[in-house]
Design a protein around this motif. Structure first.
Motif, short mmCIF file in Angstrom:
data_model
loop_
_atom_site.label_atom_id
_atom_site.label_comp_id
_atom_site.label_asym_id
_atom_site.label_seq_id
_atom_site.Cartn_x
_atom_site.Cartn_y
_atom_site.Cartn_z
N ALA A 3 0.85 -1.19 0.00
CA ALA A 3 0.00 0.00 0.00
C ALA A 3 0.89 1.24 0.00
CB ALA A 3 -0.91 0.00 1.22
N MET A 4 0.41 2.30 -0.63
CA MET A 4 1.19 3.53 -0.73
C MET A 4 0.21 4.71 -0.77
SD MET A 4 3.89 4.53 -3.76
CE MET A 4 2.83 5.46 -4.85
N HIS A 28 -6.64 8.70 -16.33
CA HIS A 28 -6.62 7.49 -17.15
C HIS A 28 -5.22 6.94 -17.41
CE1 HIS A 28 -5.66 10.62 -20.05
NE2 HIS A 28 -5.12 9.65 -20.79
N ARG A 29 -4.18 7.73 -17.16
CA ARG A 29 -2.81 7.32 -17.50
C ARG A 29 -2.35 6.06 -16.76
NH1 ARG A 29 0.29 13.17 -17.64
NH2 ARG A 29 -0.83 13.99 -19.45
N LEU A 30 -2.96 5.77 -15.62
CA LEU A 30 -2.57 4.56 -14.89
C LEU A 30 -3.58 3.42 -15.05
CD1 LEU A 30 -1.05 5.93 -11.56
CD2 LEU A 30 0.09 5.34 -13.69
N ASP A 31 -4.54 3.58 -15.95
CA ASP A 31 -5.56 2.56 -16.14
C ASP A 31 -5.00 1.23 -16.65
OD1 ASP A 31 -7.45 4.34 -15.24
OD2 ASP A 31 -8.40 4.66 -17.20
N ASP A 32 -3.79 1.24 -17.18
CA ASP A 32 -3.18 -0.02 -17.62
C ASP A 32 -1.74 -0.18 -17.11
OD1 ASP A 32 -1.93 1.90 -19.16
OD2 ASP A 32 -2.36 0.94 -21.09
N TRP A 33 -1.43 0.41 -15.97
CA TRP A 33 -0.07 0.40 -15.41
C TRP A 33 0.27 -1.00 -14.90
CZ3 TRP A 33 3.21 4.52 -15.64
CH2 TRP A 33 4.43 4.40 -14.97
N ASP A 34 1.31 -1.58 -15.46
CA ASP A 34 1.75 -2.91 -15.07
C ASP A 34 2.23 -2.91 -13.61
OD1 ASP A 34 2.31 -5.64 -15.53
OD2 ASP A 34 4.42 -5.16 -15.83
N GLY A 35 1.72 -3.84 -12.82
CA GLY A 35 2.11 -3.96 -11.42
C GLY A 35 1.18 -3.25 -10.46
N LEU A 36 0.28 -2.40 -10.98
CA LEU A 36 -0.67 -1.68 -10.13
C LEU A 36 -1.93 -2.51 -9.92
CD1 LEU A 36 -1.59 0.95 -8.67
CD2 LEU A 36 -2.45 1.74 -10.89
N THR A 64 3.10 -5.41 -7.43
CA THR A 64 4.55 -5.63 -7.51
C THR A 64 5.32 -4.39 -7.07
OG1 THR A 64 4.86 -4.83 -9.80
CG2 THR A 64 4.20 -7.15 -9.54
N VAL A 65 6.46 -4.65 -6.45
CA VAL A 65 7.36 -3.55 -6.08
C VAL A 65 7.91 -2.89 -7.34
CG1 VAL A 65 9.55 -3.00 -4.94
CG2 VAL A 65 7.93 -4.57 -3.85
N GLU A 66 8.14 -3.69 -8.38
CA GLU A 66 8.67 -3.14 -9.63
C GLU A 66 7.72 -2.11 -10.24
OE1 GLU A 66 10.44 -7.02 -8.75
OE2 GLU A 66 8.35 -6.43 -9.00
N ARG A 70 8.66 1.73 -10.67
CA ARG A 70 8.62 2.34 -12.01
C ARG A 70 7.76 3.61 -11.97
NH1 ARG A 70 7.42 -1.72 -14.04
NH2 ARG A 70 5.25 -1.60 -14.58
N PHE A 71 6.68 3.59 -11.18
CA PHE A 71 5.85 4.78 -11.03
C PHE A 71 6.64 5.90 -10.35
CE2 PHE A 71 3.18 7.36 -8.22
CZ PHE A 71 2.37 7.98 -9.16
N LEU A 72 7.30 5.57 -9.23
CA LEU A 72 8.02 6.59 -8.47
C LEU A 72 9.26 7.11 -9.19
CD1 LEU A 72 7.77 5.03 -4.89
CD2 LEU A 72 6.68 7.16 -5.67
N TRP A 73 10.04 6.21 -9.78
CA TRP A 73 11.36 6.60 -10.31
C TRP A 73 11.41 6.67 -11.83
CZ3 TRP A 73 11.65 7.91 -5.80
CH2 TRP A 73 11.58 7.06 -4.70
N GLY A 74 10.35 6.20 -12.51
CA GLY A 74 10.38 6.16 -13.97
C GLY A 74 9.79 7.36 -14.67
N GLY A 75 9.35 8.37 -13.91
CA GLY A 75 8.88 9.60 -14.53
C GLY A 75 7.43 9.97 -14.25
N ALA A 76 6.56 9.00 -14.00
CA ALA A 76 5.13 9.32 -13.79
C ALA A 76 4.91 10.19 -12.55
CB ALA A 76 4.32 8.03 -13.69
#
Length: 192
Positions: A3-4, A28-36, A64-66, A70-76
């Motif tokens: 949880a976050m 909508h940008r996270l509607d298909d986010w892998d790992g969410l 998933t932690v990945e 990816r959400f936190l450090w990958g730009g989103a």
């Protein structure tokens, strides 16, 4: 499950329609986010359901932690930082998750409580898992989850509701949008 949540407390005279418009534009940008598992875009307004503040406070359940990283450090997450500044991001390890019979989440309830000193941890966590299952069984419940931060020794209870939230105790939020690409893959029941 992880949880976050981050909370952006806004000025008392802040027009929360700005947040609503932002979520309508980019939610909508996270509607298909892998790992969410799911992201609930949450807002509460000062005076509404007893809220002392205006606040934008998205809540996430990650498969998933990945995906989370990816959400936190990958730009989103940079969009939040650019628009509001860099908030503290709280994280908890999953304890339990249960689906309710409700279909559309209109409200959310979040309650954070300390783990009592001297508590028998195995008994307490079983009770927390049972409470999660009980909440999910209430009329109008969409989902209930619980997690723990063992650094701060804090429990977080999170639930989504179609309507009446009186069966859950905590801070009440309006759900502006729900991105749930991996909701069906969130592990059900207790997580140990």
């Amino acid at each position: 499950m992880h949880a976050m949540q981050y909370e952006l407390t806004l000025p008392a005279d802040y027009d929360t329609d700005i947040v609503r418009a932002r979520v309508a534009r980019i939610g909508h940008r996270l509607d298909d986010w892998d790992g969410l598992g799911l992201k609930a875009y949450l807002v509460r307004e000062r005076g509404w359901h007893g809220s002392p503040v205006n606040q934008y406070a998205p809540f996430y359940l990650w498969n998933t932690v990945e995906g989370m990283n990816r959400f936190l450090w990958g730009g989103a997450f940079q969009g939040v930082v650019d628009d509001f500044g860099r908030p503290a991001v709280r994280q908890w390890t999953g304890l339990a998750c249960s689906e309710g019979a409700g279909s559309r989440a209109a409200f959310a309830v979040r309650r954070r409580v300390p783990v009592p000193e001297g508590a028998e941890l195995s008994v307490l966590m079983e009770d927390v898992a049972g409470e999660t299952e009980r909440l999910a069984g209430e009329d109008g419940a969409v989902l209930a989850a619980a997690a723990v931060d063992p650094h701060r020794w804090e429990l977080v209870h999170f639930s989504l509701w179609e309507h009446d939230t009186s069966k859950a105790v905590g801070d009440v939020f309006e759900v502006l949008h729900l991105s749930a690409p991996g909701r069906d893959r969130l592990r059900r029941g207790r997580q140990w």
